[in-house]
Scaffold this motif. Structure first.
Motif, mmCIF file in Angstrom:
data_model
loop_
_atom_site.group_PDB
_atom_site.id
_atom_site.type_symbol
_atom_site.label_atom_id
_atom_site.label_comp_id
_atom_site.label_asym_id
_atom_site.label_seq_id
_atom_site.Cartn_x
_atom_site.Cartn_y
_atom_site.Cartn_z
ATOM 1 N N ILE A 167 0.862 -1.180 0.000
ATOM 2 C CA ILE A 167 0.000 0.000 0.000
ATOM 3 C C ILE A 167 0.896 1.226 0.000
ATOM 4 O O ILE A 167 1.986 1.200 0.554
ATOM 5 C CB ILE A 167 -0.945 0.040 1.213
ATOM 6 N N ALA A 168 0.429 2.310 -0.627
ATOM 7 C CA ALA A 168 1.302 3.470 -0.839
ATOM 8 C C ALA A 168 2.602 2.934 -1.436
ATOM 9 O O ALA A 168 2.564 2.173 -2.396
ATOM 10 C CB ALA A 168 1.488 4.258 0.446
ATOM 11 N N SER A 169 3.754 3.284 -0.847
ATOM 12 C CA SER A 169 5.013 2.660 -1.280
ATOM 13 C C SER A 169 5.632 1.897 -0.122
ATOM 14 O O SER A 169 6.849 1.911 0.090
ATOM 15 C CB SER A 169 5.982 3.705 -1.836
ATOM 16 N N LEU A 170 4.776 1.207 0.629
ATOM 17 C CA LEU A 170 5.216 0.364 1.732
ATOM 18 C C LEU A 170 5.136 -1.082 1.262
ATOM 19 O O LEU A 170 4.051 -1.647 1.101
ATOM 20 C CB LEU A 170 4.328 0.583 2.953
ATOM 21 N N PHE A 171 6.304 -1.667 1.025
ATOM 22 C CA PHE A 171 6.389 -2.995 0.424
ATOM 23 C C PHE A 171 6.697 -4.058 1.474
ATOM 24 O O PHE A 171 7.325 -3.772 2.492
ATOM 25 C CB PHE A 171 7.465 -2.996 -0.664
ATOM 26 N N PRO A 172 6.268 -5.296 1.232
ATOM 27 C CA PRO A 172 6.501 -6.375 2.199
ATOM 28 C C PRO A 172 7.979 -6.538 2.551
ATOM 29 O O PRO A 172 8.848 -6.491 1.672
ATOM 30 C CB PRO A 172 5.983 -7.620 1.469
ATOM 31 N N GLU A 173 8.221 -6.690 3.852
ATOM 32 C CA GLU A 173 9.549 -7.010 4.394
ATOM 33 C C GLU A 173 10.587 -5.900 4.231
ATOM 34 O O GLU A 173 11.740 -6.075 4.608
ATOM 35 C CB GLU A 173 10.103 -8.306 3.757
ATOM 36 N N MET A 174 10.204 -4.756 3.682
ATOM 37 C CA MET A 174 11.177 -3.691 3.463
ATOM 38 C C MET A 174 11.136 -2.674 4.599
ATOM 39 O O MET A 174 10.224 -2.682 5.442
ATOM 40 C CB MET A 174 10.936 -3.036 2.106
ATOM 41 N N ALA A 175 12.114 -1.785 4.623
ATOM 42 C CA ALA A 175 12.270 -0.873 5.753
ATOM 43 C C ALA A 175 11.062 0.042 5.932
ATOM 44 O O ALA A 175 10.694 0.372 7.061
ATOM 45 C CB ALA A 175 13.543 -0.031 5.569
ATOM 46 N N GLY A 176 10.432 0.445 4.836
ATOM 47 C CA GLY A 176 9.337 1.397 4.930
ATOM 48 C C GLY A 176 8.194 0.916 5.800
ATOM 49 O O GLY A 176 7.653 1.676 6.612
ATOM 50 N N LEU A 226 -5.387 -12.115 1.960
ATOM 51 C CA LEU A 226 -4.445 -12.071 3.069
ATOM 52 C C LEU A 226 -4.643 -10.818 3.916
ATOM 53 O O LEU A 226 -4.558 -10.863 5.143
ATOM 54 C CB LEU A 226 -3.014 -12.118 2.537
ATOM 55 N N GLY A 227 -4.914 -9.692 3.255
ATOM 56 C CA GLY A 227 -5.115 -8.453 3.992
ATOM 57 C C GLY A 227 -6.307 -8.517 4.917
ATOM 58 O O GLY A 227 -6.256 -8.039 6.059
ATOM 59 N N LEU A 228 -7.379 -9.136 4.465
ATOM 60 C CA LEU A 228 -8.582 -9.241 5.283
ATOM 61 C C LEU A 228 -8.497 -10.371 6.302
ATOM 62 O O LEU A 228 -9.246 -10.385 7.279
ATOM 63 C CB LEU A 228 -9.800 -9.431 4.386
ATOM 64 N N ALA A 231 -3.190 -11.027 8.239
ATOM 65 C CA ALA A 231 -1.785 -11.412 8.172
ATOM 66 C C ALA A 231 -0.906 -10.335 8.805
ATOM 67 O O ALA A 231 -1.325 -9.191 9.001
ATOM 68 C CB ALA A 231 -1.380 -11.637 6.715
ATOM 69 N N ASN A 232 0.329 -10.694 9.101
ATOM 70 C CA ASN A 232 1.277 -9.744 9.683
ATOM 71 C C ASN A 232 1.542 -8.605 8.695
ATOM 72 O O ASN A 232 1.902 -8.860 7.545
ATOM 73 C CB ASN A 232 2.587 -10.483 9.999
ATOM 74 N N PRO A 233 1.405 -7.344 9.137
ATOM 75 C CA PRO A 233 1.607 -6.221 8.216
ATOM 76 C C PRO A 233 3.001 -6.143 7.609
ATOM 77 O O PRO A 233 3.158 -5.575 6.527
ATOM 78 C CB PRO A 233 1.315 -4.997 9.092
ATOM 79 N N VAL A 234 4.005 -6.676 8.282
ATOM 80 C CA VAL A 234 5.347 -6.647 7.703
ATOM 81 C C VAL A 234 5.382 -7.484 6.429
ATOM 82 O O VAL A 234 6.034 -7.118 5.450
ATOM 83 C CB VAL A 234 6.394 -7.147 8.718
ATOM 84 N N GLN A 235 4.676 -8.606 6.435
ATOM 85 C CA GLN A 235 4.591 -9.440 5.243
ATOM 86 C C GLN A 235 3.462 -9.006 4.308
ATOM 87 O O GLN A 235 3.571 -9.148 3.086
ATOM 88 C CB GLN A 235 4.376 -10.913 5.627
ATOM 89 N N VAL A 236 2.384 -8.469 4.876
ATOM 90 C CA VAL A 236 1.198 -8.062 4.103
ATOM 91 C C VAL A 236 0.807 -6.655 4.557
ATOM 92 O O VAL A 236 -0.052 -6.473 5.421
ATOM 93 C CB VAL A 236 0.029 -9.048 4.316
ATOM 94 N N PRO A 237 1.460 -5.623 4.007
ATOM 95 C CA PRO A 237 1.214 -4.260 4.487
ATOM 96 C C PRO A 237 -0.257 -3.852 4.511
ATOM 97 O O PRO A 237 -0.684 -3.136 5.429
ATOM 98 C CB PRO A 237 2.022 -3.407 3.502
#
Length: 271
Positions: A167-176, A226-228, A231-237
């Motif tokens: 979502i936005a530019s927040l990607f799975p497992e990344m720093a954002g 997965l979002g609904l 799931a963990n937001p780090v893996q599924v923002p």
């Protein structure tokens, strides 16, 4: 705080965009009736831009006082200001250039040819948010004793959804997606080009009164499911996006194909 989550299905991409446009017009009218102005955070992507185009084409848009709508962006690509990749440029072409928007109320993220580097772009948007928040805070008698906020009130925050559930530019497992304590983050090595981006953090996104996640297409079905499912937001923002008052998942039939059946039996659920 209980955060209501609602799922609304639409038969096609076009109906989804048109219905989301009508819903946003109505919400802006309601907020303006109550407070005199309204604030929306825009998103890019195919459905996001199609929604803005549908607003521009709707006769109902004339009911909104666009000069008293504050526009922000959930993210943008750190490329030149005239790049067709810029969400700000796409939003202007689809809607902002066709309404009586106040330029002072349209808050865009700095482009690569406007500031020294990505960190400067993130700092600039952080400052814009803080200035708007401070002005609201100073003019709100009820909030005089509260802690000064870092972001203004977002009445509606629109989010697209990637097939990887970003979502936005927040990607799975990344720093954002892991960034906390600040409202804006510079994103490097984006798995989706271009590699450099500026994005609101999940904390800033979740400060919105209402979050609307808009998704279409079979390639989004797994991410929606997965979002609904929590799931963990780090893996599924997308699973971490929760509005203070309401979270809407606005989906076409294809995108909803893997929504858990127990959720589809109810229009609304709480978690």
């Amino acid at each position: 705080m209980t955060r209501n989550v609602r799922i609304t299905l639409h038969p096609s991409f076009d109906v989804l965009a048109a219905t989301t446009a009508a819903r946003l017009i109505t919400r802006l009218l309601d907020v303006q009736s109550e407070r005199g102005e309204a604030t929306v955070v825009l998103t890019g992507g195919s459905v996001g831009i199609a929604t803005l185009t549908a607003i521009a084409q709707s006769p109902a848009r004339l009911a909104v006082d666009w000069a008293k709508v504050n526009f922000w962006f959930g993210d943008d690509r750190f490329v030149a200001a005239d790049s067709p990749d810029r969400n700000a440029g796409q939003a202007a072409a689809a809607l902002l250039d066709h309404i009586d928007a106040d330029p002072a109320r349209v808050h865009v993220m700095a482009a690569s040819d406007q500031v020294a580097d990505l960190a400067a772009a993130a700092a600039d948007y952080t400052a814009q948010l803080a200035a708007a928040a401070r002005l609201e805070w100073e003019n709100d008698d009820d909030a005089a004793s509260a802690t000064e906020p870092t972001v203004p009130r977002f009445d509606v925050l629109l989010l697209g959804l990637g097939p990887d559930a970003h979502i936005a530019s927040l990607f799975p497992e990344m720093a954002g997606i892991r960034t906390a304590g600040v409202p804006v983050v510079g994103v490097v090595n984006s798995p989706k080009p271009p590699p450099l981006r500026v994005s609101l953090t999940l904390e800033a996104i979740n400060s919105a009164q209402e979050i609307w996640i808009v998704a279409a297409g079979a390639d989004k079905a797994a991410a929606v499911g997965l979002g609904l499912a929590g799931a963990n937001p780090v893996q599924v923002p997308a699973s971490g996006a929760r509005g203070l008052a309401k979270t809407l998942w606005l989906l076409d039939q294809d995108a909803a194909a893997k929504v858990p059946e127990q959720l589809m039996r109810r229009e609304q659920y709480s978690r």
